[in-house]
Design a protein around this motif. Structure first.
Motif, PDB file in Angstrom:
ATOM      1  N   GLN A 157       0.848  -1.112  -0.213  1.00 41.12           N
ATOM      2  CA  GLN A 157      -0.034   0.368   0.459  1.00 41.12           C
ATOM      3  C   GLN A 157       0.983   1.391   0.103  1.00 41.12           C
ATOM      4  OE1 GLN A 157      -2.844   0.505   3.402  1.00 41.12           O
ATOM      5  NE2 GLN A 157      -4.479   1.844   2.311  1.00 41.12           N
ATOM      6  N   GLU A 160      -0.503   6.974  -0.003  1.00 43.69           N
ATOM      7  CA  GLU A 160      -1.410   7.646  -0.889  1.00 43.69           C
ATOM      8  C   GLU A 160      -2.958   7.349  -1.057  1.00 43.69           C
ATOM      9  OE1 GLU A 160      -1.615  11.004  -0.849  1.00 43.69           O
ATOM     10  OE2 GLU A 160       1.087  11.149  -1.240  1.00 43.69           O
ATOM     11  N   GLY A 161      -2.487   5.753   0.158  1.00 38.48           N
ATOM     12  CA  GLY A 161      -3.849   5.273   0.091  1.00 38.48           C
ATOM     13  C   GLY A 161      -4.276   3.752  -1.364  1.00 38.48           C
ATOM     14  N   HIS A 163      -3.132   0.343  -3.668  1.00 38.43           N
ATOM     15  CA  HIS A 163      -3.019  -0.390  -3.101  1.00 38.43           C
ATOM     16  C   HIS A 163      -2.508  -1.554  -4.591  1.00 38.43           C
ATOM     17  CE1 HIS A 163      -7.384  -1.874  -2.296  1.00 38.43           C
ATOM     18  NE2 HIS A 163      -6.066  -3.122  -2.730  1.00 38.43           N
TER      19      HIS A 163
END
Length: 212
Positions: A157, A160-161, A163
């Motif tokens: 991941q 920035e989020g 994944h």
């Protein structure tokens, strides 16, 4: 003057000799045990081609008249030989190395397959990826190893989020694989990553297991 008795040919001997010769190509030693020693698929194909050729040559030398039952007998023997082969060859196929293929649709789905053919195994992985809910066009072929060795599925991941999954394969032991995982998930080397861990493992026979 008559020939000596031991030089006289018994009635039907000329016809039976080719029959016996043809049948000899389908004995258990020739068809089953002989093929069992051949682990290479190309050698196996050549083995069966030779057996068939020798039998056909023997049949061609048989007289055309009065041999219908003999030809049926040889055909039956050949069928038995193929049945023996079908019991022998699968065991050898299991001894051959397998490869492992991974397909990935980022943030959507993934697919994993094992096999010996590169294109077919990768296609299988893409199909499984699509079955997981992704569009087929989004399922990318991301990894192939042959032999498969020990393999791992890494969950990664970004800070920035977003994944995705990364895959390791071809390692010769679990210990070597886990050392590779440690390097791949070293956050000091990948400062843009927030999380990285192995979520699935496969041994060198393609058996899936939990990572912990």
């Amino acid at each position: 003057m008559n020939s000596a008795p031991w030089r006289q040919r018994p009635a039907g001997a000329g016809r039976q000799a080719p029959i016996a010769h043809a049948l000899s190509h389908f004995t258990s030693k020739q068809c089953g045990l002989g093929a069992a020693k051949l682990r290479n698929r190309r050698q196996q194909k050549m083995f069966w081609a030779k057996r068939a050729m020798l039998a056909m040559m023997a049949l061609s030398r048989m007289k055309q008249g009065g041999n219908t039952m003999s030809r049926k007998l040889i055909s039956l023997a050949g069928s038995v030989c193929l049945l023996v082969a079908s019991a022998v060859v699968p065991g050898q196929a299991q001894d051959s190395p397998i490869g492992i293929a991974f397909a990935e649709a980022p943030e959507q789905s993934s697919g994993v397959c094992t096999g010996q053919n590169t294109d077919k195994t990768l296609a299988c992985a893409r199909e499984k990826c699509a079955e997981g809910g992704a569009m087929a066009k989004d399922c990318l072929r991301v990894k192939w190893c042959y032999p498969a060795g020990w393999s791992a599925d890494l969950f990664v991941q970004h800070k920035e989020g977003i994944h995705w999954h990364e895959y390791l394969c071809g390692w010769d032991s679990r210990e070597a694989l886990m050392a590779a995982v440690a390097v791949a998930c070293d956050l000091s080397r990948r400062d843009f990553i927030r999380e990285c861990s192995a979520v699935r493992l496969w041994d060198d026979s393609g058996r899936e297991m939990e990572a912990n």
